[in-house]
Design an enzyme around this catalytic site. Structure first.
Site, PDB file in Angstrom:
ATOM      1  N   VAL A 114      -7.645   0.586   3.730  1.00 37.83           N
ATOM      2  CA  VAL A 114      -6.709  -0.415   3.212  1.00 37.83           C
ATOM      3  C   VAL A 114      -5.635  -0.773   4.238  1.00 37.83           C
ATOM      4  O   VAL A 114      -5.322  -1.951   4.454  1.00 37.83           O
ATOM      5  CB  VAL A 114      -6.060   0.093   1.909  1.00 37.83           C
ATOM      6  N   GLY A 115      -5.068   0.237   4.900  1.00 32.99           N
ATOM      7  CA  GLY A 115      -4.014  -0.051   5.875  1.00 32.99           C
ATOM      8  C   GLY A 115      -4.502  -0.935   7.004  1.00 32.99           C
ATOM      9  O   GLY A 115      -3.835  -1.903   7.393  1.00 32.99           O
ATOM     10  N   GLY A 150      -4.943   3.120  -1.182  1.00 35.31           N
ATOM     11  CA  GLY A 150      -6.025   3.464  -0.265  1.00 35.31           C
ATOM     12  C   GLY A 150      -5.488   4.177   0.950  1.00 35.31           C
ATOM     13  O   GLY A 150      -4.278   4.348   1.105  1.00 35.31           O
ATOM     14  N   GLY A 197      -5.220   4.801   5.292  1.00 31.21           N
ATOM     15  CA  GLY A 197      -4.926   3.943   6.433  1.00 31.21           C
ATOM     16  C   GLY A 197      -6.142   3.288   7.051  1.00 31.21           C
ATOM     17  O   GLY A 197      -6.145   2.073   7.293  1.00 31.21           O
ATOM     18  N   PRO A 198      -7.221   4.056   7.323  1.00 27.20           N
ATOM     19  CA  PRO A 198      -8.381   3.452   7.978  1.00 27.20           C
ATOM     20  C   PRO A 198      -9.057   2.352   7.160  1.00 27.20           C
ATOM     21  O   PRO A 198      -9.747   1.493   7.739  1.00 27.20           O
ATOM     22  CB  PRO A 198      -9.326   4.646   8.174  1.00 27.20           C
ATOM     23  N   LYS A 248       0.857  -1.190   0.000  1.00 26.01           N
ATOM     24  CA  LYS A 248       0.000   0.000   0.000  1.00 26.01           C
ATOM     25  C   LYS A 248       0.893   1.241   0.000  1.00 26.01           C
ATOM     26  O   LYS A 248       1.502   1.584   1.015  1.00 26.01           O
ATOM     27  CB  LYS A 248      -0.899   0.056   1.232  1.00 26.01           C
ATOM     28  N   CYS A 267      12.554  11.643   8.187  1.00 24.41           N
ATOM     29  CA  CYS A 267      12.474  11.249   9.593  1.00 24.41           C
ATOM     30  C   CYS A 267      13.824  11.310  10.301  1.00 24.41           C
ATOM     31  O   CYS A 267      13.880  11.443  11.518  1.00 24.41           O
ATOM     32  CB  CYS A 267      11.869   9.852   9.720  1.00 24.41           C
ATOM     33  N   GLU A 320       9.106   1.487  11.426  1.00 25.24           N
ATOM     34  CA  GLU A 320      10.048   2.604  11.438  1.00 25.24           C
ATOM     35  C   GLU A 320       9.215   3.867  11.498  1.00 25.24           C
ATOM     36  O   GLU A 320       8.464   4.175  10.569  1.00 25.24           O
ATOM     37  CB  GLU A 320      10.948   2.628  10.198  1.00 25.24           C
ATOM     38  N   GLU A 343       7.962  16.398  16.044  1.00 22.91           N
ATOM     39  CA  GLU A 343       8.521  16.255  14.706  1.00 22.91           C
ATOM     40  C   GLU A 343       7.808  17.226  13.763  1.00 22.91           C
ATOM     41  O   GLU A 343       6.645  17.044  13.427  1.00 22.91           O
ATOM     42  CB  GLU A 343       8.355  14.814  14.219  1.00 22.91           C
TER      43      GLU A 343
END
Length: 483
Positions: free
Chosen positions: A204-205, A199, A201-202, A168, A277, A243, A377
């Protein structure tokens, strides 16, 4: 406007189960340039089913077979490198001058191939056999800021291990992920081994993370999202490799080359418009040297050429989208409101830019450890300069907070620098700006994650360990396990 209306599942381009799409906005001009289909749990179900069927045979392939396949992937990737550079410039604003975004994955593929060529999947402890076997179907979820390199560091090692996968890409930068599917197809990766569903996150993830036939999830992204992946995966007790976020500190010791450390910090922190990151977004300077370091920081920040990422002269493009632009603006304003001293940059777009999600390269000094810009961050071109009075205080400040992804040390003494590097609680430490090795592990401490990618450590993320007893004759032919 282009329309990307299909997913890559079981070696074919297929329609989504339910018609749905998102519009992609070019971050340099704020114009819609494409529509992309969005998937859901039914599409994940199809992709996982294809990957599960393919695993039965792909997991049994030889090392030589998978090495040859990786060679084909490398060749197919090289043939599409220019297309990839164009698409990431348009979908997330990475300048074409930032060539590592496209060239870096080639090296990662080559390192994975080389690791595979010398890896022993079976060894012995006494008369016992220890086998390392592919873990199974892997869900690979990648972020928008490194839309090619991050997935390649997952895909390359999953393929090397003999795993199959459902990938994804981020819905903020999905087109590079679809090109990766075209590359895998051109390289004749067996059908079902590599599948792509676009897709959010809510939908497909979470479907990938919860699916009982997914044996592992490898996720790169924010700590908040990583926690949600871990929760979704918990019910099926699958392996989760994360990560996550970072707030890396650069500890500049008093004996360091102050100008060199300052200029390097700006370049490294503001690369990719600060959307990395590992960015050294906190620079720790001895309290007696702050006045000396400011001119170098301001000068280096002013040398970026900000503009259209397709212009070969551009060295800083826009942030990925409006939401990210507004988020970074809020952080800059919080630094001003909480009392940090702005020495360059600030809120708003750079002068002369009325459109596009461009942000001024911004440096704050007189930053205190508890300020928002020192703890959270930012993910934009914003540097916080903090001071310390003793080395122990510098290390304490560097190790504060929930993150532990990267760290940096500058000193004229490698012995002294090494001592400080060993005291920093982070997964990767660089001395005097030394470049990282793609064969060395990458990952974080604490809330920066719990897995490792790249090199032999990256390969072993996709392997299970099996102990086998009673086969003394077979064990005698194997190398002794290095311990």
């Amino acid at each position: 406007m282009k329309h990307y209306g299909k997913f890559y599942i079981d070696g074919a381009w297929v329609d989504p189960s339910t018609p749905s799409h998102i519009e992609l906005v070019d971050p340099a001009n704020e114009e819609v340039f494409a529509m992309v289909a969005m998937g859901g749990p039914e599409d994940v179900e199809k992709a996982v089913g294809a990957a599960r069927r393919a695993f039965r045979t792909f997991s049994m392939t030889s090392t030589a077979y998978r090495m040859a396949m990786l060679d084909r992937v490398i060749a197919a990737y090289v043939a599409r490198a220019d297309d990839l550079a164009n698409i990431i410039a348009q979908e997330m604003g990475a300048p074409r001058s930032a060539s590592v975004q496209v060239s870096g994955p080639i090296d990662h593929l080559k390192v994975a191939r080389d690791v595979l060529s010398g890896y022993s999947f079976a060894s012995r402890i006494g008369d016992s056999i220890v086998r390392r076997e592919p873990i199974g179907v892997c869900g690979l979820i990648s972020p928008w800021n490194w839309p090619i390199q991050t997935p390649i560091t997952k895909i390359a090692y999953a393929l090397a291990a003999g795993c199959t996968m459902v990938f994804k890409p981020s819905e903020a930068s999905p087109l590079s992920g679809l090109i990766l599917a075209e590359i895998m197809d051109a390289a004749e990766v067996p059908k079902g081994v590599f599948n792509v569903v676009v897709g959010d996150g809510p939908s497909v993830g979470e479907a990938i993370s919860r699916h009982p036939d997914v044996d592992m999830v490898s996720f790169t992204g924010s700590t908040r999202a990583g926690i949600m992946v871990g929760r979704s995966a918990a019910d099926t007790v699958k392996r989760v490799s994360l990560e996550l976020g970072g707030k890396s500190a650069n500890v500049v010791l008093p004996d360091a080359d102050l100008e060199g450390a300052a200029r390097w910090n700006i370049q490294r922190c503001f690369f990719n418009a600060g959307q990395s990151c590992h960015a050294p977004s906190r620079m720790l300077v001895h309290e007696s040297q702050v006045k000396d370091v400011i001119p170098y920081l301001v000068d280096a920040a002013g040398k970026f050429r900000i503009g259209d990422p397709r212009d070969p002269e551009t060295t800083m493009g826009p942030l990925v989208n409006r939401a990210q632009f507004e988020r970074v603006q809020r952080f800059i304003q919080s630094g001003i409101d909480e009392g940090a001293r702005l020495v360059c940059g600030g809120v708003g777009r750079p002068d002369g830019m009325a459109t596009g999600f461009f942000t001024k390269p911004t440096v704050f000094v007189d930053v205190k450890p508890g300020m928002t810009i020192a703890t959270e961050e930012v993910f934009g071109p914003v540097l916080s300069v903090l001071t310390y009075s003793s080395e122990d205080e510098a290390i304490d400040i560097a190790n504060q907070g929930p993150y532990g992804l990267g760290g940096y040390v500058f000193s004229s003494s490698s012995e002294h620098g090494f001592d400080v590097a060993c005291r920093l609680r982070a997964g990767r430490i660089s001395f005097n700006g030394a470049p990282a090795s793609n064969a060395a592990p990458m990952g974080g401490y604490r809330q920066s994650g719990n897995g490792r990618s790249m090199g032999v450590f990256g390969l072993e993320e996709y392997l299970e360990i099996k102990a086998v007893f009673g086969f003394r004759e077979q064990a005698s032919t194997l190398p002794v396990l290095a311990r």
